[in-house]
Design a protein around this motif. Structure first.
Motif, PDB file in Angstrom:
ATOM      1  N   THR A   1      72.118 -13.401  50.076  1.00  0.00           N
ATOM      2  CA  THR A   1      72.927 -13.298  48.857  1.00  0.00           C
ATOM      3  C   THR A   1      72.106 -12.863  47.646  1.00  0.00           C
ATOM      4  OG1 THR A   1      72.728 -15.716  48.758  1.00  0.00           O
ATOM      5  CG2 THR A   1      74.834 -14.816  49.478  1.00  0.00           C
ATOM      6  N   SER A   2      70.804 -12.545  47.850  1.00  0.00           N
ATOM      7  CA  SER A   2      70.051 -11.861  46.804  1.00  0.00           C
ATOM      8  C   SER A   2      70.522 -10.421  46.650  1.00  0.00           C
ATOM      9  CB  SER A   2      68.544 -11.854  47.135  1.00  0.00           C
ATOM     10  OG  SER A   2      67.989 -13.142  47.025  1.00  0.00           O
TER      11      SER A   2
ATOM     12  N   PRO B   1      63.064  -7.761  60.704  1.00  0.00           N
ATOM     13  CA  PRO B   1      64.175  -7.945  59.753  1.00  0.00           C
ATOM     14  C   PRO B   1      65.306  -6.967  60.005  1.00  0.00           C
ATOM     15  CG  PRO B   1      62.354  -6.814  58.694  1.00  0.00           C
ATOM     16  CD  PRO B   1      61.848  -7.240  60.040  1.00  0.00           C
ATOM     17  N   LEU B   2      66.510  -7.413  59.650  1.00  0.00           N
ATOM     18  CA  LEU B   2      67.645  -6.500  59.675  1.00  0.00           C
ATOM     19  C   LEU B   2      67.436  -5.430  58.607  1.00  0.00           C
ATOM     20  CD1 LEU B   2      70.627  -9.015  59.953  1.00  0.00           C
ATOM     21  CD2 LEU B   2      69.648  -7.629  61.779  1.00  0.00           C
ATOM     22  N   PRO B   3      67.948  -4.229  58.811  1.00  0.00           N
ATOM     23  CA  PRO B   3      67.770  -3.177  57.802  1.00  0.00           C
ATOM     24  C   PRO B   3      68.548  -3.499  56.525  1.00  0.00           C
ATOM     25  CG  PRO B   3      69.262  -2.445  59.528  1.00  0.00           C
ATOM     26  CD  PRO B   3      68.690  -3.746  59.998  1.00  0.00           C
ATOM     27  N   VAL B   4      67.914  -3.270  55.389  1.00  0.00           N
ATOM     28  CA  VAL B   4      68.580  -3.422  54.093  1.00  0.00           C
ATOM     29  C   VAL B   4      68.305  -2.159  53.278  1.00  0.00           C
ATOM     30  CG1 VAL B   4      68.514  -5.946  54.066  1.00  0.00           C
ATOM     31  CG2 VAL B   4      66.584  -4.653  53.133  1.00  0.00           C
ATOM     32  N   SER B   5      69.049  -1.998  52.199  1.00  0.00           N
ATOM     33  CA  SER B   5      68.950  -0.778  51.405  1.00  0.00           C
ATOM     34  C   SER B   5      67.610  -0.680  50.680  1.00  0.00           C
ATOM     35  CB  SER B   5      70.083  -0.733  50.381  1.00  0.00           C
ATOM     36  OG  SER B   5      69.941  -1.799  49.451  1.00  0.00           O
ATOM     37  N   GLU B   6      67.295   0.533  50.227  1.00  0.00           N
ATOM     38  CA  GLU B   6      66.056   0.746  49.490  1.00  0.00           C
ATOM     39  C   GLU B   6      66.033  -0.062  48.188  1.00  0.00           C
ATOM     40  OE1 GLU B   6      65.255   4.833  48.794  1.00  0.00           O
ATOM     41  OE2 GLU B   6      65.251   5.391  50.910  1.00  0.00           O
ATOM     42  N   SER B   7      67.173  -0.164  47.520  1.00  0.00           N
ATOM     43  CA  SER B   7      67.213  -0.915  46.262  1.00  0.00           C
ATOM     44  C   SER B   7      66.938  -2.396  46.513  1.00  0.00           C
ATOM     45  CB  SER B   7      68.566  -0.734  45.568  1.00  0.00           C
ATOM     46  OG  SER B   7      69.623  -1.205  46.376  1.00  0.00           O
TER      47      SER B   7
ATOM     48  N   LEU C   1      63.526  -4.608  45.146  1.00  0.00           N
ATOM     49  CA  LEU C   1      63.623  -5.807  44.313  1.00  0.00           C
ATOM     50  C   LEU C   1      63.137  -7.062  45.037  1.00  0.00           C
ATOM     51  CD1 LEU C   1      67.120  -5.169  42.689  1.00  0.00           C
ATOM     52  CD2 LEU C   1      64.917  -5.087  41.524  1.00  0.00           C
ATOM     53  N   PHE C   2      63.427  -7.155  46.347  1.00  0.00           N
ATOM     54  CA  PHE C   2      63.199  -8.421  47.056  1.00  0.00           C
ATOM     55  C   PHE C   2      62.411  -8.267  48.358  1.00  0.00           C
ATOM     56  CE2 PHE C   2      67.458  -8.514  44.980  1.00  0.00           C
ATOM     57  CZ  PHE C   2      67.111  -9.340  43.921  1.00  0.00           C
ATOM     58  N   GLU C   3      61.793  -7.113  48.545  1.00  0.00           N
ATOM     59  CA  GLU C   3      61.053  -6.815  49.772  1.00  0.00           C
ATOM     60  C   GLU C   3      62.001  -6.952  50.968  1.00  0.00           C
ATOM     61  OE1 GLU C   3      57.760  -9.517  49.279  1.00  0.00           O
ATOM     62  OE2 GLU C   3      56.667  -8.075  48.039  1.00  0.00           O
ATOM     63  N   ASP C   4      61.509  -7.456  52.107  1.00  0.00           N
ATOM     64  CA  ASP C   4      62.398  -7.520  53.275  1.00  0.00           C
ATOM     65  C   ASP C   4      62.983  -8.910  53.480  1.00  0.00           C
ATOM     66  OD1 ASP C   4      60.258  -9.006  54.171  1.00  0.00           O
ATOM     67  OD2 ASP C   4      59.824  -7.757  55.927  1.00  0.00           O
ATOM     68  N   ARG C   5      62.843  -9.790  52.478  1.00  0.00           N
ATOM     69  CA  ARG C   5      63.283 -11.177  52.651  1.00  0.00           C
ATOM     70  C   ARG C   5      64.777 -11.311  52.963  1.00  0.00           C
ATOM     71  NH1 ARG C   5      59.642 -11.595  48.371  1.00  0.00           N
ATOM     72  NH2 ARG C   5      61.291 -11.734  46.814  1.00  0.00           N
ATOM     73  N   PRO C   6      65.675 -10.550  52.295  1.00  0.00           N
ATOM     74  CA  PRO C   6      67.099 -10.670  52.672  1.00  0.00           C
ATOM     75  C   PRO C   6      67.374 -10.262  54.122  1.00  0.00           C
ATOM     76  CG  PRO C   6      66.884  -9.653  50.517  1.00  0.00           C
ATOM     77  CD  PRO C   6      65.513  -9.685  51.111  1.00  0.00           C
ATOM     78  N   GLY C   7      66.548  -9.397  54.691  1.00  0.00           N
ATOM     79  CA  GLY C   7      66.735  -9.006  56.082  1.00  0.00           C
ATOM     80  C   GLY C   7      66.140  -9.978  57.063  1.00  0.00           C
ATOM     81  N   ARG C   8      65.265 -10.877  56.593  1.00  0.00           N
ATOM     82  CA  ARG C   8      64.596 -11.835  57.476  1.00  0.00           C
ATOM     83  C   ARG C   8      65.214 -13.222  57.414  1.00  0.00           C
ATOM     84  NH1 ARG C   8      59.551  -9.771  59.000  1.00  0.00           N
ATOM     85  NH2 ARG C   8      58.823 -11.837  59.580  1.00  0.00           N
ATOM     86  N   PHE C   9      65.636 -13.645  56.221  1.00  0.00           N
ATOM     87  CA  PHE C   9      66.078 -15.023  56.011  1.00  0.00           C
ATOM     88  C   PHE C   9      67.561 -15.049  55.652  1.00  0.00           C
ATOM     89  CE2 PHE C   9      61.597 -14.812  54.859  1.00  0.00           C
ATOM     90  CZ  PHE C   9      61.048 -15.874  55.576  1.00  0.00           C
TER      91      PHE C   9
END
Length: 587
Positions: A288-289, A265-271, A275-283
């Protein structure tokens, strides 16, 4: 024997009391007459503001000028009637004082706006002929923006200051007729501040963002609110725009099928991860979550570059209801088997298409046709004045978010409503919010509704902000069989057909911490996280057709208890009902 006369001292006291009572009666009459006149003047100002908006929208500057003059006269009159020493003296009295203070303050604001903002705005209207902007084949004349930036800046600053002052007036502490007049005036000022602020931002940003200093490329992400994400909805389709010298063209389109899930997954912030695990970085669909669009926009750009290469100068995310606003200007639209009007486009895109076209691949193709057709119609056949108004309305609802890869532009965007960020709290204003994210894995959010209530005060001696969210599934009782499997999810993610699963995140003022959390009056397991200096409480709820749930969160400490508490929320298909309640402590 007495001659019947009172002693001199008593006569003097009697005369003094009589004189004071007479003066009091005169003073009451004085402020009553002046108050009636001031309130009438303020009502005329509010009425004139509506007429002025219509005249400017129609390009009738000749008609706008006398309306502006009348607004100025009425505002000045209201200010004069409520600024004398007698009026101010009544303003310090208990019980009735807030009424006098409120009318005086709103009259002064109206006078300042009429003198410091209306004149510059009318001059802008005279200097900038919106019809000359073009939009023919996507071409926009960028030259006029430079000449109107300065007067727009002055008007925007004046209106922003007036808006801040108007929000500090406690209309609830005044009598009902005054409260109505204050709220009406405050609403007009807020609306004007939002629109003029957006116009000033456009005057600053458009010349460079539309390729005035060199070509630009932007990713356009179209969100589907039938499957909710923090900033509106799941990314349903995506495109690349090219801008050069004010000419905007649709360069290419893609679907989510072109962006398979990433193994790393692409890196995303700790917050975001909390809240959403690594899903925003994978999908791609889940980016937009991310609550902060600065992070979301940069991540969308990275996904596009990772898939197609090239350079991306920015990202524009719009939700499906932007189409409704634009089609009020561009007219009917035919795409695939559908012909839509502004009244039917939302139901077609977010509901009817799934029954009429069961194949998801065919759905994506139709969504692409709709997006391309609407984009082309807006650039080639729309009236510029009406289009700007439609886009401003959509932006005011939070349905347009923009991120720029250029730091100077992003700084301006992040400070505006278009930036998709959470505004910082101030000494007398705090921001709270509610984020909705679908967990059904389908398109059931077409049937969801929300109400959000806030209450402030003190609980256990501590300043407290209470947020209450009611979430309802309005789907028909037979949704499991009457709605298409693609809409219900057909139980694919473990959610019974017709049922809605939602992540509901509630965040509080900066520095405040949760002191009480319940769902329908009972303790409920929650996730907690931080968004900057804000505490977040997230529930996962599951509702069958017809069911509702109510979540209550109290925040205490620094930043809590502010009378001016503004609510931000995920843009829904049907906007949530926002109310202010009396605080009833749950802790």
């Amino acid at each position: 024997m007495s001659d019947g006369r009172l002693p001199a001292r008593r006569r003097w006291i009697g005369w003094t009391i009589g004189i004071l009572l007479t003066l009091l009666v005169i003073a009451i009459g004085w402020v009553t007459v002046r108050g009636i006149g001031a309130v009438d003047d303020l009502r005329q100002v509010a009425k004139g503001a509506t007429q002025l908006k219509q005249a400017i929208a129609e390009g009738d500057l000749d008609g706008a000028e006398p309306i502006s003059d009348a607004i100025a006269r009425n505002a000045a009159s209201a200010h004069d009637l409520t600024s004398d020493p007698i009026w101010h003296a009544f303003g310090v009295l208990p019980w009735v004082g807030p009424n006098f203070q409120a009318v005086s303050e709103i009259a002064e604001i109206a006078d300042d706006v009429s003198t410091e903002a209306l004149r510059p705005l009318l001059q802008v209207g005279a200097d900038l002929d919106l019809s000359s902007l073009g939009f023919t084949d996507g071409a926009i004349n960028l030259a006029p923006f430079a000449q109107v930036e300065e007067p727009l800046a002055a008007a925007a600053a004046s209106l922003t200051s007036a808006d801040d002052r108007a929000k500090r007036i406690d209309a609830d502490a005044t009598l009902p007729p005054l409260a109505d007049a204050i709220r009406q005036m405050r609403g007009s000022v807020t609306q004007a501040a939002t629109v003029v602020g957006s116009l000033h931002g456009a005057a600053v940003l458009l010349p460079t963002m539309l390729g005035g200093d060199g070509p630009r490329t932007y990713v356009l992400a179209m969100q589907n609110n039938a499957e909710l994400r923090s900033s509106g909805g799941i990314i349903g389709s995506i495109a690349l725009l090219h801008a050069e010298n004010g000419r905007v063209t649709l360069q290419s389109q893609a679907s989510t099928r072109d962006f398979p899930a990433l193994d790393v997954p692409l890196p995303v912030s700790e917050s975001t991860t909390a809240l959403f695990e690594d899903r925003p970085g994978r999908f791609l669909q889940n980016i937009t979550s991310i609550p902060d669009f600065r992070e979301a926009g940069e991540t969308i750009a990275a996904r596009w570059v990772g898939r197609f290469g090239g350079q991306v100068d920015g990202v524009i995310a719009v939700d499906a209801l932007v189409a409704e606003h634009l089609m009020e200007v561009t007219g009917d639209l035919t795409f695939g088997p559908f012909t839509a009007t502004s009244d039917t486009i939302t139901s077609i895109l977010l509901s009817e298409i799934y029954a009429a076209v069961p194949d998801p691949v065919a759905q994506d193709d139709i969504f692409a046709l709709a997006a391309g057709g609407l984009f082309g119609a807006a650039l080639s056949g729309g009236d510029p004045q009406a289009l700007i108004g439609a886009l401003a309305d959509a932006a005011g609802e939070g349905r347009i978010r923009i991120w720029s890869a250029h730091e100077d532009e992003e700084t301006l965007l992040a400070a505006s409503a278009l930036g998709g960020t959470i505004p910082p709290d101030s000494a007398d204003t705090s921001h709270v919010g509610v984020l909705f994210n679908d967990g059904t894995g389908a398109k059931m959010d077409y049937y969801t509704r929300a109400t959000i209530a806030t209450a402030v005060g003190r609980c256990d001696g501590e300043p407290t902000t209470q947020i209450t969210v009611t979430w309802t599934n309005t789907a028909p009782a037979d949704a499991a069989t009457s709605l298409p499997p693609y809409v219900t999810g057909d139980g694919f993610y473990g959610v019974p057909p017709g049922t809605v699963r939602t992540l509901i995140a509630v965040y509080g003022p900066e520095g405040a911490t949760p002191s009480h959390v319940d769902r329908d009056g009972d303790d409920d397991g929650v996730q907690t996280a931080m968004l900057g200096d804000r505490s977040v409480v997230q529930h996962e709820v599951q509702l069958a057709p017809g069911e509702s749930t109510t979540i209550t969160v109290e925040f205490q400490g620094t930043g809590a208890g502010q009378r001016l508490t503004e609510v931000l929320h995920t843009p829904l298909i049907t906007g949530p009902e926002l109310t202010k309640d009396t605080l009833r402590c749950g802790s």
